[in-house]
Design an enzyme around this catalytic site. Structure first.
Site, mmCIF file in Angstrom:
data_model
loop_
_atom_site.group_PDB
_atom_site.id
_atom_site.type_symbol
_atom_site.label_atom_id
_atom_site.label_comp_id
_atom_site.label_asym_id
_atom_site.label_seq_id
_atom_site.Cartn_x
_atom_site.Cartn_y
_atom_site.Cartn_z
ATOM 1 N N GLN A 126 -7.243 -3.337 -11.293
ATOM 2 C CA GLN A 126 -7.405 -3.698 -9.885
ATOM 3 C C GLN A 126 -8.747 -3.229 -9.320
ATOM 4 O O GLN A 126 -9.314 -3.872 -8.440
ATOM 5 C CB GLN A 126 -6.240 -3.095 -9.085
ATOM 6 C CG GLN A 126 -5.978 -3.754 -7.743
ATOM 7 C CD GLN A 126 -5.148 -5.024 -7.853
ATOM 8 O OE1 GLN A 126 -4.183 -5.074 -8.580
ATOM 9 N NE2 GLN A 126 -5.516 -6.048 -7.100
ATOM 10 N N LYS A 128 -11.226 -5.965 -10.354
ATOM 11 C CA LYS A 128 -10.840 -7.220 -9.702
ATOM 12 C C LYS A 128 -11.234 -7.203 -8.231
ATOM 13 O O LYS A 128 -11.852 -8.142 -7.709
ATOM 14 C CB LYS A 128 -9.321 -7.399 -9.831
ATOM 15 C CG LYS A 128 -8.796 -8.671 -9.198
ATOM 16 C CD LYS A 128 -7.270 -8.667 -9.024
ATOM 17 C CE LYS A 128 -6.532 -8.316 -10.285
ATOM 18 N NZ LYS A 128 -5.087 -8.676 -10.202
ATOM 19 N N LYS A 149 -2.189 0.654 -7.625
ATOM 20 C CA LYS A 149 -0.968 -0.112 -7.901
ATOM 21 C C LYS A 149 0.229 0.803 -7.750
ATOM 22 O O LYS A 149 0.083 2.030 -7.795
ATOM 23 C CB LYS A 149 -1.013 -0.639 -9.341
ATOM 24 C CG LYS A 149 -0.117 -1.825 -9.588
ATOM 25 C CD LYS A 149 -0.803 -3.116 -9.200
ATOM 26 C CE LYS A 149 0.071 -4.328 -9.383
ATOM 27 N NZ LYS A 149 -0.726 -5.565 -9.213
ATOM 28 N N GLY A 162 2.644 -7.468 -2.790
ATOM 29 C CA GLY A 162 3.623 -7.860 -3.799
ATOM 30 C C GLY A 162 3.040 -7.906 -5.200
ATOM 31 O O GLY A 162 1.830 -7.836 -5.411
ATOM 32 N N ASP A 163 3.916 -7.991 -6.155
ATOM 33 C CA ASP A 163 3.598 -8.244 -7.564
ATOM 34 C C ASP A 163 4.926 -8.699 -8.170
ATOM 35 O O ASP A 163 5.791 -9.195 -7.428
ATOM 36 C CB ASP A 163 3.046 -6.966 -8.238
ATOM 37 C CG ASP A 163 2.409 -7.253 -9.602
ATOM 38 O OD1 ASP A 163 1.266 -7.720 -9.632
ATOM 39 O OD2 ASP A 163 3.065 -7.032 -10.635
ATOM 40 N N THR A 188 -2.800 -16.768 -5.157
ATOM 41 C CA THR A 188 -3.126 -16.400 -6.538
ATOM 42 C C THR A 188 -3.151 -17.652 -7.424
ATOM 43 O O THR A 188 -4.101 -17.868 -8.195
ATOM 44 C CB THR A 188 -2.132 -15.360 -7.089
ATOM 45 O OG1 THR A 188 -1.983 -14.319 -6.123
ATOM 46 C CG2 THR A 188 -2.626 -14.777 -8.388
ATOM 47 N N ASN A 241 5.787 -16.464 -8.362
ATOM 48 C CA ASN A 241 4.815 -16.808 -7.330
ATOM 49 C C ASN A 241 3.538 -17.398 -7.912
ATOM 50 O O ASN A 241 3.068 -18.461 -7.469
ATOM 51 C CB ASN A 241 4.513 -15.544 -6.503
ATOM 52 C CG ASN A 241 3.391 -15.769 -5.521
ATOM 53 O OD1 ASN A 241 2.236 -15.479 -5.808
ATOM 54 N ND2 ASN A 241 3.717 -16.331 -4.364
#
Ligand code: NDP
Ligand code: 2IT
Length: 444
Positions: free
Chosen positions: A111, A114, A126, A165-166, A209, A240
């Site tokens: 992350q 990113k 995270k 979210g994830d 995403t 998702n």
């Protein structure tokens, strides 16, 4: 021993039983070798890599909650705040039985780079828990989320750490987490992203995403003299990211023919019916067998198998290490020419190497799936100015961000003599900004 090898040894030695974290660090450090070698003296003196691979803070906590039978249950909760050099910590929360410290550290580490690639001011982290939302009632999910936030609220905030979210965390979970944060702190602030539209969420965050993945894929193909028009696309996952990747693939003229969940996969030669998929997975939270039952053209298989389907473009959108060496060989043998990662680290290191050596256009998740967190940062901007932008406004910013990300990593790869190696390009471009900020801020 080179600085990179020293740090790699140290990471493996000091973080036993965390294979996903080792894998993520190895991928990044390998491609940074050329940059590190050029600046070795400064980086060593500043212990830059030691700091980069060590989270700023790891918060581990107990999450007790009561199930529908009155039984007390206990899960492990965690939030790993990896690096805040370029902005407040930002990154999702994952709820899945496979979650442990090593998995959350790999995700938090990825992350950092990113978030840097998005060009927006967000640091990397995270969190999550080994709680399994599958088969739980809404009340049980709420009880878990409230208990999770009752500990987490002490460490997060709109200018400190902003989860989202994830896997296993969507609009329902974000709603329960947000309600509890507000109740505990009295603050109505953008402490989470992916919020519902009625309480500060952003239009297009849900789609971001998957849409972003396709915007970047489209640009990568265009710059290599190819296009998505008329191409067959294999997608894994049915959550998702996969759902909105499939939706945008159709819109850009391609035909997505597969999707998968944790128990099986669908091959639909007529192309995936995205509205039916949303009904089955988003609304009913059911299995893909229900998709097959409602769609005569679809074939359902138990287990894994998406990568055996003949396709031009492959988009892994489920989970880490879901595309191994044998899968990569099958894709190449079937004429696939591009792989873009919608999930985080879905391709194993040996499979990545095989794809690159075979001349496949390969874009890593930290670039290709950055549209989600980028749009989260746009949600933070809207919350700060207490305004909401239109769908078109957010979507066009997202598209620009994804096109820019591709060009930044393409340029970085070329500048460092690795043209077409988008893994190296992404790692180098992401790293340089973070390294600069860390050095500028002194020993912290
Ligand atoms: P969801 O929970 O919405 O969907 C995950 C999908 O993958 C589901 O179809 C699930 O199956 C399947 N899946 C999960 N774990 C496994 C497993 N161990 N084996 C096989 N299938 C599995 O999550 P998202 O779509 O949000 O996330 C997918 C990936 O994308 C993850 O790697 C995530 O980190 C990454 N990502 C997500 C972003 C976001 O904004 N949401 C942003 C960037 C990356 P089932 O339906 O049976 O549960
Ligand atoms: O992996 C990811 O980038 C996400 N799960 C989204 C993180 C976010 O803060 O929107």
């Amino acid at each position: 021993m080179s600085y990179v090898d020293e740090i790699m040894d140290k990471v493996v030695r000091e973080n036993p039983a965390q294979p996903e974290f080792h894998q993520a660090v190895q991928e990044v450090l390998e491609s940074l070798r050329v940059v590190i070698d050029r600046n070795e003296e400064t980086y060593r003196r500043q212990a830059l890599l030691e700091r980069l691979v060590t989270p700023e803070r790891q918060i581990l906590f107990r999450v007790p909650w009561v199930d529908d039978k009155g039984q007390v249950r206990v899960n492990n909760g965690m939030r790993i705040q990896f690096n805040s050099a370029i902005g407040p910590i930002k990154g999702g929360l994952r709820l899945h039985p496979s979650v442990n410290v090593g998995v959350v550290k790999f995700l938090g580490f990825e992350q950092i780079f990113k978030n840097s690639l998005t060009g927006l001011p967000i640091g990397g982290g995270k969190g999550g828990s080994d709680f399994d939302p599958k088969g739980k009632s809404d009340r049980e999910v709420m009880a878990f989320c409230q208990s999770f936030m009752t500990e987490l609220y002490k460490y997060v905030g709109a200018n400190m750490d902003v989860p989202a979210g994830d896997i296993g965390v969507g609009a329902r979970e974000i709603g329960y987490l947000y309600g509890q944060y507000k109740r505990l702190t009295g603050l109505y602030e953008g402490v989470l992203t992916g919020k519902g539209l009625s309480y500060g969420g952003s239009l297009a965050r849900k789609e971001a995403t998957g849409y972003g993945l396709l915007y970047l894929t489209d640009e990568m193909l265009r710059c290599n003299g190819k296009s998505l028009e008329g191409k067959t696309v294999a997608v894994s996952g049915a959550g998702n990211v996969a759902t909105y990747a499939i939706e945008k693939a159709w819109q850009l003229g391609a035909k997505p023919v597969t999707c998968s969940d944790s128990t099986g996969w669908i091959y639909d030669p007529d192309g995936i019916d995205v509205e039916l998929l949303k009904q089955v997975k988003e609304v009913r939270r059911a299995r893909l067998t229900e998709y097959a039952a409602a769609r005569p053209s679809a074939v359902y298989h138990e287990g894994k198998g998406v990568w055996t389907v003949k396709c031009d473009v492959a988009l892994p959108c489920a989970t880490q290490n879901e595309l191994g060496l044998e899968d990569a060989k099958a894709l190449v043998a079937n004429g696939c020419f591009a792989v873009c990662e919608g999930a985080n680290m879905p391709t194993t290191l040996d499979a990545t190497k095989y794809l690159q050596d075979s001349g496949i256009l390969f874009c890593p998740g930290k670039a290709a799936n950055a549209g989600g967190v980028a749009t989260s940062a746009l949600e933070m901007s809207q919350n700060s100015e207490r305004l909401s932008w239109t769908f078109e406004e957010v979507d066009s910013k997202l598209k620009n961000i994804m096109v820019n990300i591709f060009h930044n990593l393409d340029d970085a790869a070329r500048e460092y003599g690795m043209e077409g190696n988008y893994v190296a390009g992404a790692n180098i471009a992401g790293f340089l900004k973070v390294a600069d900020a860390m050095l500028a801020q002194g020993v912290v």
